[in-house]
Design a protein around this motif. Structure first.
Motif, PDB file in Angstrom:
ATOM      1  N   MET A  60     -13.094   6.199  -3.480  1.00  0.00           N
ATOM      2  CA  MET A  60     -12.885   5.574  -2.171  1.00  0.00           C
ATOM      3  C   MET A  60     -11.664   4.661  -2.187  1.00  0.00           C
ATOM      4  O   MET A  60     -10.860   4.653  -1.256  1.00  0.00           O
ATOM      5  N   LEU A  61     -11.512   3.893  -3.254  1.00  0.00           N
ATOM      6  CA  LEU A  61     -10.366   3.003  -3.389  1.00  0.00           C
ATOM      7  C   LEU A  61      -9.068   3.798  -3.434  1.00  0.00           C
ATOM      8  O   LEU A  61      -8.092   3.448  -2.766  1.00  0.00           O
ATOM      9  N   LEU A  62      -9.042   4.872  -4.197  1.00  0.00           N
ATOM     10  CA  LEU A  62      -7.832   5.684  -4.283  1.00  0.00           C
ATOM     11  C   LEU A  62      -7.480   6.301  -2.939  1.00  0.00           C
ATOM     12  O   LEU A  62      -6.306   6.359  -2.556  1.00  0.00           O
ATOM     13  N   ARG A  63      -8.483   6.750  -2.214  1.00  0.00           N
ATOM     14  CA  ARG A  63      -8.236   7.313  -0.884  1.00  0.00           C
ATOM     15  C   ARG A  63      -7.661   6.252   0.044  1.00  0.00           C
ATOM     16  O   ARG A  63      -6.701   6.502   0.778  1.00  0.00           O
ATOM     17  N   LEU A  64      -8.212   5.056  -0.002  1.00  0.00           N
ATOM     18  CA  LEU A  64      -7.725   3.962   0.831  1.00  0.00           C
ATOM     19  C   LEU A  64      -6.288   3.597   0.465  1.00  0.00           C
ATOM     20  O   LEU A  64      -5.454   3.365   1.347  1.00  0.00           O
ATOM     21  N   ALA A  65      -5.990   3.586  -0.825  1.00  0.00           N
ATOM     22  CA  ALA A  65      -4.635   3.242  -1.262  1.00  0.00           C
ATOM     23  C   ALA A  65      -3.628   4.315  -0.858  1.00  0.00           C
ATOM     24  O   ALA A  65      -2.474   4.004  -0.553  1.00  0.00           O
ATOM     25  N   ARG A  66      -4.042   5.560  -0.843  1.00  0.00           N
ATOM     26  CA  ARG A  66      -3.125   6.629  -0.427  1.00  0.00           C
ATOM     27  C   ARG A  66      -2.915   6.626   1.079  1.00  0.00           C
ATOM     28  O   ARG A  66      -1.855   6.995   1.556  1.00  0.00           O
ATOM     29  N   GLN A  67      -3.938   6.218   1.841  1.00  0.00           N
ATOM     30  CA  GLN A  67      -3.791   6.150   3.296  1.00  0.00           C
ATOM     31  C   GLN A  67      -2.851   5.021   3.696  1.00  0.00           C
ATOM     32  O   GLN A  67      -2.121   5.138   4.674  1.00  0.00           O
ATOM     33  N   GLU A  68      -2.895   3.920   2.965  1.00  0.00           N
ATOM     34  CA  GLU A  68      -2.061   2.762   3.269  1.00  0.00           C
ATOM     35  C   GLU A  68      -1.234   2.412   2.028  1.00  0.00           C
ATOM     36  O   GLU A  68      -1.527   1.456   1.319  1.00  0.00           O
ATOM     37  N   PRO A  69      -0.174   3.170   1.745  1.00  0.00           N
ATOM     38  CA  PRO A  69       0.553   2.984   0.493  1.00  0.00           C
ATOM     39  C   PRO A  69       1.311   1.660   0.396  1.00  0.00           C
ATOM     40  O   PRO A  69       1.609   1.201  -0.693  1.00  0.00           O
ATOM     41  N   ARG A  70       1.605   1.013   1.498  1.00  0.00           N
ATOM     42  CA  ARG A  70       2.374  -0.224   1.457  1.00  0.00           C
ATOM     43  C   ARG A  70       1.505  -1.485   1.486  1.00  0.00           C
ATOM     44  O   ARG A  70       2.017  -2.592   1.524  1.00  0.00           O
ATOM     45  N   SER A  71       0.210  -1.320   1.465  1.00  0.00           N
ATOM     46  CA  SER A  71      -0.666  -2.485   1.536  1.00  0.00           C
ATOM     47  C   SER A  71      -0.750  -3.187   0.178  1.00  0.00           C
ATOM     48  O   SER A  71      -0.656  -2.567  -0.876  1.00  0.00           O
ATOM     49  N   ALA A  72      -0.942  -4.479   0.227  1.00  0.00           N
ATOM     50  CA  ALA A  72      -1.034  -5.286  -0.989  1.00  0.00           C
ATOM     51  C   ALA A  72      -2.408  -5.127  -1.620  1.00  0.00           C
ATOM     52  O   ALA A  72      -3.370  -4.692  -0.971  1.00  0.00           O
ATOM     53  N   SER A  73      -2.504  -5.487  -2.879  1.00  0.00           N
ATOM     54  CA  SER A  73      -3.778  -5.328  -3.586  1.00  0.00           C
ATOM     55  C   SER A  73      -4.869  -6.216  -3.003  1.00  0.00           C
ATOM     56  O   SER A  73      -6.031  -5.834  -2.967  1.00  0.00           O
ATOM     57  N   ARG A  74      -4.497  -7.382  -2.515  1.00  0.00           N
ATOM     58  CA  ARG A  74      -5.510  -8.252  -1.880  1.00  0.00           C
ATOM     59  C   ARG A  74      -6.074  -7.607  -0.615  1.00  0.00           C
ATOM     60  O   ARG A  74      -7.279  -7.670  -0.356  1.00  0.00           O
TER      61      ARG A  74
END
Length: 101
Positions: free
Chosen positions: A49-63
């Motif tokens: 789920m985290l990887l999917r979220l990170a790929r959907q929003e590639p420019r978002s910060a880790s926080r």
């Protein structure tokens, strides 16, 4: 059959075969025992789920990712970054260059 013959047929070294046979004789089982250490806070499904979220929003910060990631436990940023790195994603910073006119 000898251990070497079994290893040739299974394409495994004979030392692995001998270790498994000795383990089966001693314990009656060849599965690994449970190892010591702290259990993971997240499951494989949570990590996907985290990887999917990170790929959907590639420019978002880790926080931001941590706040949007819906996991039962609060996790540290270092844990989140480790999960992303294990999934093949790494952080990058844009290079600062003068704007072209």
């Amino acid at each position: 059959m000898s251990w070497r013959e079994i290893g040739r047929q299974l394409n495994i070294t004979h030392t692995v075969i001998s270790r498994l046979i000795r383990k089966h004789v001693a314990t009656g089982n060849v599965q690994d025992r449970q190892r010591s250490g702290r259990p993971r806070k997240t499951m494989a499904r949570d990590d996907r789920m985290l990887l999917r979220l990170a790929r959907q929003e590639p420019r978002s910060a880790s926080r931001t990712l941590r706040d949007r990631w819906q996991v039962n436990a609060r996790l540290s940023l270092s844990t989140l970054k480790r999960r992303l790195k294990a999934g093949g994603l790494s952080s990058r910073r844009p290079i600062r260059r003068p704007l072209l006119t």
